[in-house]
Design a protein around this motif. Structure first.
Motif, PDB file in Angstrom:
ATOM      1  N   LYS A 292       0.803  -1.225   0.000  1.00 30.55           N
ATOM      2  CA  LYS A 292       0.000   0.000   0.000  1.00 30.55           C
ATOM      3  C   LYS A 292       0.835   1.273   0.000  1.00 30.55           C
ATOM      4  O   LYS A 292       0.292   2.370   0.099  1.00 30.55           O
ATOM      5  CB  LYS A 292      -0.979   0.024   1.186  1.00 30.55           C
ATOM      6  N   SER A 293       2.133   1.146  -0.110  1.00 31.78           N
ATOM      7  CA  SER A 293       3.000   2.320  -0.195  1.00 31.78           C
ATOM      8  C   SER A 293       4.349   1.910  -0.759  1.00 31.78           C
ATOM      9  O   SER A 293       4.715   0.723  -0.739  1.00 31.78           O
ATOM     10  CB  SER A 293       3.182   2.981   1.180  1.00 31.78           C
TER      11      SER A 293
ATOM     12  N   ALA B 232       4.551   7.174  -2.944  1.00 28.49           N
ATOM     13  CA  ALA B 232       3.144   6.931  -3.272  1.00 28.49           C
ATOM     14  C   ALA B 232       2.522   6.014  -2.227  1.00 28.49           C
ATOM     15  O   ALA B 232       3.181   5.121  -1.679  1.00 28.49           O
ATOM     16  CB  ALA B 232       3.019   6.308  -4.658  1.00 28.49           C
ATOM     17  N   GLU B 233       1.242   6.235  -1.956  1.00 27.83           N
ATOM     18  CA  GLU B 233       0.489   5.336  -1.085  1.00 27.83           C
ATOM     19  C   GLU B 233      -0.956   5.280  -1.561  1.00 27.83           C
ATOM     20  O   GLU B 233      -1.451   6.207  -2.209  1.00 27.83           O
ATOM     21  CB  GLU B 233       0.543   5.779   0.374  1.00 27.83           C
TER      22      GLU B 233
ATOM     23  N   PRO C  48      -6.573  -3.764  -6.341  1.00 29.43           N
ATOM     24  CA  PRO C  48      -5.250  -3.809  -6.982  1.00 29.43           C
ATOM     25  C   PRO C  48      -5.024  -2.658  -7.950  1.00 29.43           C
ATOM     26  O   PRO C  48      -5.960  -2.136  -8.550  1.00 29.43           O
ATOM     27  CB  PRO C  48      -5.289  -5.144  -7.738  1.00 29.43           C
ATOM     28  N   TYR C  49      -3.750  -2.272  -8.095  1.00 34.84           N
ATOM     29  CA  TYR C  49      -3.344  -1.218  -9.027  1.00 34.84           C
ATOM     30  C   TYR C  49      -2.698  -1.849 -10.256  1.00 34.84           C
ATOM     31  O   TYR C  49      -1.931  -2.809 -10.143  1.00 34.84           O
ATOM     32  CB  TYR C  49      -2.343  -0.271  -8.364  1.00 34.84           C
TER      33      TYR C  49
ATOM     34  N   MET D 119      -3.557 -10.921  -1.972  1.00 39.50           N
ATOM     35  CA  MET D 119      -3.720  -9.805  -1.055  1.00 39.50           C
ATOM     36  C   MET D 119      -4.674 -10.163   0.074  1.00 39.50           C
ATOM     37  O   MET D 119      -4.468  -9.790   1.225  1.00 39.50           O
ATOM     38  CB  MET D 119      -4.204  -8.570  -1.803  1.00 39.50           C
ATOM     39  N   MET D 120      -5.743 -10.904  -0.244  1.00 32.87           N
ATOM     40  CA  MET D 120      -6.685 -11.303   0.795  1.00 32.87           C
ATOM     41  C   MET D 120      -6.035 -12.265   1.766  1.00 32.87           C
ATOM     42  O   MET D 120      -6.249 -12.196   2.972  1.00 32.87           O
ATOM     43  CB  MET D 120      -7.923 -11.952   0.164  1.00 32.87           C
ATOM     44  N   ASN D 121      -5.216 -13.175   1.254  1.00 34.10           N
ATOM     45  CA  ASN D 121      -4.578 -14.166   2.114  1.00 34.10           C
ATOM     46  C   ASN D 121      -3.440 -13.588   2.931  1.00 34.10           C
ATOM     47  O   ASN D 121      -2.990 -14.187   3.893  1.00 34.10           O
ATOM     48  CB  ASN D 121      -4.042 -15.335   1.279  1.00 34.10           C
ATOM     49  N   ASN D 122      -2.966 -12.394   2.557  1.00 34.92           N
ATOM     50  CA  ASN D 122      -1.838 -11.804   3.270  1.00 34.92           C
ATOM     51  C   ASN D 122      -2.265 -10.571   4.040  1.00 34.92           C
ATOM     52  O   ASN D 122      -2.847 -10.654   5.107  1.00 34.92           O
ATOM     53  CB  ASN D 122      -0.706 -11.488   2.278  1.00 34.92           C
ATOM     54  N   SER D 123      -2.010  -9.402   3.496  1.00 31.71           N
ATOM     55  CA  SER D 123      -2.176  -8.182   4.265  1.00 31.71           C
ATOM     56  C   SER D 123      -3.614  -7.822   4.557  1.00 31.71           C
ATOM     57  O   SER D 123      -3.895  -7.105   5.509  1.00 31.71           O
ATOM     58  CB  SER D 123      -1.501  -7.021   3.519  1.00 31.71           C
TER      59      SER D 123
END
Length: 429
Positions: free
Chosen positions: A34-35, A92-93, A98-99, A125-129
């Motif tokens: 996210k950053s 950037a943040e 997703p980007y 992303m769901m399984n991690n952060s």
């Protein structure tokens, strides 16, 4: 001077001739953490080489980021002088993952940008952060008396020195996570049952609040409410009065438990139950996982969104890991009762009532059936529990607890021995 090393949140580019690669790195870092920070004028080894600066250099970087990273972000771009050399720093943040960069998706791994499909990216992303066990609780002053009571009632013991770790309530930094917050004695999640007059939400008749407490206690109270409602329905057929179940309680139970287990709690919105004249709607937040098909769903192939919460619900006998819930509902009501979108899953169970005769008893904390059962549950777990402790654990007022106890005594269900401070409760039948 050596600026450091490239990491999952830091990228070096020698010049803006590598602008495209730099933009890909920004999107990749945003998707992972996210950053991220990108430097122009720095070698891969962190040594400063300097960036030639023209009148439009910073503007060109800004425009390229705006044009080629989607959804759009607004970075912070600055010119820094390091070892008498110009270096451009881009920070950037963003939370709208997703980007994409140039129409493709990337995920940061060490100092590399790896292209990946959108579906796999969202799953990672769901399984991690974005898992609720990896999201920090907004409140770090938490207590778990209600959860301990439920474990004790199931014949299990939570040891103070280990249960937070064993139940995955802590993050790696030792702080409470989001799952700990929803299982704590006090939280900000409102669990509501609302009853409306007619077939839409125009006129609200009653709204019962079961939230702001341990999620699993609220889950049980909702099931108790539904059980009470289900015992009091009447239907008129052929001019004859016939008592019948208002709805299939087994299906309601499976739908409600699935809504709580598979709810996307990271979106900070709890599931809800709505009663209408002709139906019940059980709504949870979040659609199906990206790599989980409708065929998988209807076949009952288990794929819990919140694996750690599932483990706790299994231990407390709320659910089994058989995946039979959805097939059960489909066998009795059909697939049409499910409405699945990207952001919601709604289960609509029809009621066995006509418009001319719809007699549903409203249950609230002022009625004693559910309150009495909860009081007896707490006393069975700890026969020395105080009235104030029962009020704190249940979310009821002290007056409501006292009224329930008086009614239980009048019915010959409950008695008390000993002094007021050191006495014990005794369940008689």
């Amino acid at each position: 001077m050596i600026l450091g090393f490239e990491t999952e949140q830091t990228e070096f580019k020698k010049t803006t001739g590598e602008l495209k690669e730099g933009i890909i790195s920004i999107a990749s870092m945003l998707n992972k953490h996210k950053s991220g920070t990108l430097y122009f004028g720095v070698n891969n080894n962190g040594s400063i080489v300097g960036q030639q600066i023209g009148n439009d250099t910073l503007r060109e970087i800004s425009q390229a980021i705006a044009n080629f990273i989607k959804p759009q972000i607004i970075p912070s771009i600055s010119l820094e002088l390091i070892d008498d050399k110009n270096v451009v720093k881009v920070y950037a943040e963003g939370n709208d993952r997703p980007y994409s960069a140039y129409g493709k998706y990337y995920m940061r791994s060490a100092d590399e940008d790896r292209e990946i499909s959108p579906a796999v990216l969202r799953t990672l992303m769901m399984n991690n952060s974005d898992s609720m066990v990896n999201m920090e609780s907004v409140n770090q002053e938490l207590s778990f008396s209600q959860l301990k009571m439920m474990y004790a009632n199931a014949g299990l013991t939570l040891h103070d020195d280990t249960f937070k770790h064993n139940l995955n309530l802590l993050m790696q930094n030792g702080k409470y996570n989001l799952m700990a917050y929803i299982l704590a004695d006090n939280n900000s999640f409102s669990i509501k049952i609302a009853k409306f007059k007619g077939k839409d939400k125009t006129e609200l008749i009653t709204r019962n609040e079961y939230g702001y407490k341990c999620l699993l206690l609220a889950v049980k109270q909702v099931l108790d409410y539904a059980e009470a409602i289900n015992e009091t329905s009447v239907i008129m057929t052929g001019g004859q009065r016939k008592e019948t179940k208002l709805f299939d309680m087994d299906c309601f139970r499976e739908a409600w438990l699935n809504a709580c287990l598979h709810n996307s709690w990271v979106k900070k919105t709890p599931p809800a139950v709505y009663f209408f004249e002709d139906r019940i709607e059980i709504i949870s937040i979040g659609g199906l996982p990206d790599d989980y098909s409708l065929d998988d769903f209807y076949a009952g192939r288990s794929r819990p969104v919140n694996l750690e919460l599932q483990q706790i619900m299994v231990q407390l006998d709320f659910i089994e890991q058989t995946g039979h819930g959805v097939p059960l509902i489909v066998s009795r009501y059909g697939k049409n009762v499910f409405d699945i979108t990207e952001n919601f899953i709604t289960v609509t169970l029809p009621l066995n009532v006509s418009r001319e005769e719809n007699m549903i008893k409203d249950i609230s904390d002022n009625d004693l059936n559910n309150t009495q059962a909860l009081i007896l549950e707490m006393i069975s777990a700890d026969n020395s529990v105080t009235i104030k402790e029962m009020a704190d654990m249940s979310g009821l007022s002290v007056t409501a607890v006292n009224n329930a106890i008086k009614s239980l005594k009048d019915q010959g269900v409950l008695s008390r021995t000993g002094t007021r401070k050191k006495g014990q409760w005794c369940v008689l039948k």
